[in-house]
Design a protein around this motif. Sequence first.
Motif, PDB file in Angstrom:
ATOM      1  N   ARG A  66      -4.086   7.939 -11.946  1.00  0.00           N
ATOM      2  CA  ARG A  66      -4.069   8.601 -10.632  1.00  0.00           C
ATOM      3  C   ARG A  66      -5.459   8.569  -9.993  1.00  0.00           C
ATOM      4  NH1 ARG A  66      -0.936  12.050 -13.677  1.00  0.00           N
ATOM      5  NH2 ARG A  66      -2.621  13.562 -13.888  1.00  0.00           N
ATOM      6  N   ARG A  67      -6.475   8.766 -10.820  1.00  0.00           N
ATOM      7  CA  ARG A  67      -7.854   8.752 -10.326  1.00  0.00           C
ATOM      8  C   ARG A  67      -8.189   7.367  -9.771  1.00  0.00           C
ATOM      9  NH1 ARG A  67     -10.491  10.309 -14.961  1.00  0.00           N
ATOM     10  NH2 ARG A  67     -10.110  12.479 -14.463  1.00  0.00           N
ATOM     11  N   HIS A  68      -7.787   6.299 -10.486  1.00  0.00           N
ATOM     12  CA  HIS A  68      -8.079   4.942 -10.011  1.00  0.00           C
ATOM     13  C   HIS A  68      -7.319   4.618  -8.733  1.00  0.00           C
ATOM     14  CE1 HIS A  68     -10.903   3.070 -12.745  1.00  0.00           C
ATOM     15  NE2 HIS A  68     -10.347   3.767 -13.714  1.00  0.00           N
ATOM     16  N   ALA A  69      -6.105   5.120  -8.597  1.00  0.00           N
ATOM     17  CA  ALA A  69      -5.355   4.904  -7.353  1.00  0.00           C
ATOM     18  C   ALA A  69      -6.074   5.569  -6.180  1.00  0.00           C
ATOM     19  CB  ALA A  69      -3.934   5.440  -7.492  1.00  0.00           C
ATOM     20  N   ARG A  70      -6.591   6.760  -6.407  1.00  0.00           N
ATOM     21  CA  ARG A  70      -7.323   7.475  -5.357  1.00  0.00           C
ATOM     22  C   ARG A  70      -8.626   6.744  -5.045  1.00  0.00           C
ATOM     23  NH1 ARG A  70      -6.532  10.600  -0.950  1.00  0.00           N
ATOM     24  NH2 ARG A  70      -8.398  11.806  -0.542  1.00  0.00           N
ATOM     25  N   ILE A  71      -9.297   6.237  -6.063  1.00  0.00           N
ATOM     26  CA  ILE A  71     -10.536   5.477  -5.844  1.00  0.00           C
ATOM     27  C   ILE A  71     -10.262   4.260  -4.968  1.00  0.00           C
ATOM     28  CG2 ILE A  71     -12.199   3.943  -7.008  1.00  0.00           C
ATOM     29  CD1 ILE A  71     -12.298   6.054  -9.279  1.00  0.00           C
ATOM     30  N   ARG A  72      -9.177   3.549  -5.251  1.00  0.00           N
ATOM     31  CA  ARG A  72      -8.822   2.377  -4.430  1.00  0.00           C
ATOM     32  C   ARG A  72      -8.545   2.790  -2.986  1.00  0.00           C
ATOM     33  NH1 ARG A  72      -6.160   1.143  -9.189  1.00  0.00           N
ATOM     34  NH2 ARG A  72      -4.166   1.847  -8.354  1.00  0.00           N
ATOM     35  N   ALA A  73      -7.866   3.919  -2.800  1.00  0.00           N
ATOM     36  CA  ALA A  73      -7.574   4.402  -1.448  1.00  0.00           C
ATOM     37  C   ALA A  73      -8.856   4.782  -0.713  1.00  0.00           C
ATOM     38  CB  ALA A  73      -6.614   5.591  -1.511  1.00  0.00           C
ATOM     39  N   LEU A  74      -9.781   5.413  -1.413  1.00  0.00           N
ATOM     40  CA  LEU A  74     -11.062   5.787  -0.802  1.00  0.00           C
ATOM     41  C   LEU A  74     -11.880   4.554  -0.441  1.00  0.00           C
ATOM     42  CD1 LEU A  74     -11.929   8.761  -3.153  1.00  0.00           C
ATOM     43  CD2 LEU A  74     -11.499   8.942  -0.689  1.00  0.00           C
ATOM     44  N   GLU A  75     -11.898   3.575  -1.324  1.00  0.00           N
ATOM     45  CA  GLU A  75     -12.631   2.337  -1.036  1.00  0.00           C
ATOM     46  C   GLU A  75     -12.031   1.623   0.174  1.00  0.00           C
ATOM     47  OE1 GLU A  75     -14.226   1.294  -5.530  1.00  0.00           O
ATOM     48  OE2 GLU A  75     -12.298   0.474  -4.870  1.00  0.00           O
ATOM     49  N   ALA A  76     -10.708   1.632   0.286  1.00  0.00           N
ATOM     50  CA  ALA A  76     -10.055   1.018   1.443  1.00  0.00           C
ATOM     51  C   ALA A  76     -10.411   1.775   2.725  1.00  0.00           C
ATOM     52  CB  ALA A  76      -8.539   0.985   1.245  1.00  0.00           C
ATOM     53  N   ALA A  77     -10.465   3.105   2.652  1.00  0.00           N
ATOM     54  CA  ALA A  77     -10.835   3.900   3.822  1.00  0.00           C
ATOM     55  C   ALA A  77     -12.271   3.598   4.245  1.00  0.00           C
ATOM     56  CB  ALA A  77     -10.668   5.387   3.527  1.00  0.00           C
ATOM     57  N   LEU A  78     -13.161   3.430   3.279  1.00  0.00           N
ATOM     58  CA  LEU A  78     -14.546   3.077   3.597  1.00  0.00           C
ATOM     59  C   LEU A  78     -14.628   1.703   4.261  1.00  0.00           C
ATOM     60  CD1 LEU A  78     -16.332   4.438   0.417  1.00  0.00           C
ATOM     61  CD2 LEU A  78     -16.605   5.282   2.764  1.00  0.00           C
ATOM     62  N   ARG A  79     -13.819   0.765   3.793  1.00  0.00           N
ATOM     63  CA  ARG A  79     -13.792  -0.568   4.432  1.00  0.00           C
ATOM     64  C   ARG A  79     -13.290  -0.454   5.870  1.00  0.00           C
ATOM     65  NH1 ARG A  79     -12.062  -1.997  -0.722  1.00  0.00           N
ATOM     66  NH2 ARG A  79      -9.871  -2.007  -0.097  1.00  0.00           N
ATOM     67  N   ARG A  80     -12.263   0.382   6.092  1.00  0.00           N
ATOM     68  CA  ARG A  80     -11.762   0.579   7.457  1.00  0.00           C
ATOM     69  C   ARG A  80     -12.836   1.210   8.339  1.00  0.00           C
ATOM     70  NH1 ARG A  80      -7.388   2.147   4.491  1.00  0.00           N
ATOM     71  NH2 ARG A  80      -7.630   4.366   4.974  1.00  0.00           N
ATOM     72  N   LEU A  81     -13.611   2.131   7.793  1.00  0.00           N
ATOM     73  CA  LEU A  81     -14.714   2.722   8.558  1.00  0.00           C
ATOM     74  C   LEU A  81     -15.722   1.649   8.951  1.00  0.00           C
ATOM     75  CD1 LEU A  81     -15.639   6.158   6.935  1.00  0.00           C
ATOM     76  CD2 LEU A  81     -15.100   5.725   9.321  1.00  0.00           C
TER      77      LEU A  81
END
Length: 115
Positions: A66-81
Amino acid sequence: MGEPTPEELKQRFLPRLREELASLRKASGETAEHRKPVELDQQSVGRLSRMDAMQQQAMAAAQEARRHARIRALEAALRRLDRDEFGWCDACGEFIGEKRLDLDPTTVRCRDCAK
């Protein structure tokens, strides 16, 4: 009230995203020991103790997933930023909405498209 600019979104969400990402990565490193396979040593650990240890290891592994899934989502959000795409629905292209982003800044869909 209009939609925030990409720069306003960066100022508002970049620190939050980075902080959560750093926290998750730190937690992942700190809990690595809990995810190691349980050794079979009948001399020092009884059957029930080993079963308990295996259950703890499985729960730690699930939490890490679950932690790694959230990390991937956060990294994707940073790329979108970085690409000035943060806050816009990937389905309809409309602004997601500040309240929805406040609840989860990794969301990629507006309320209507998420249904």
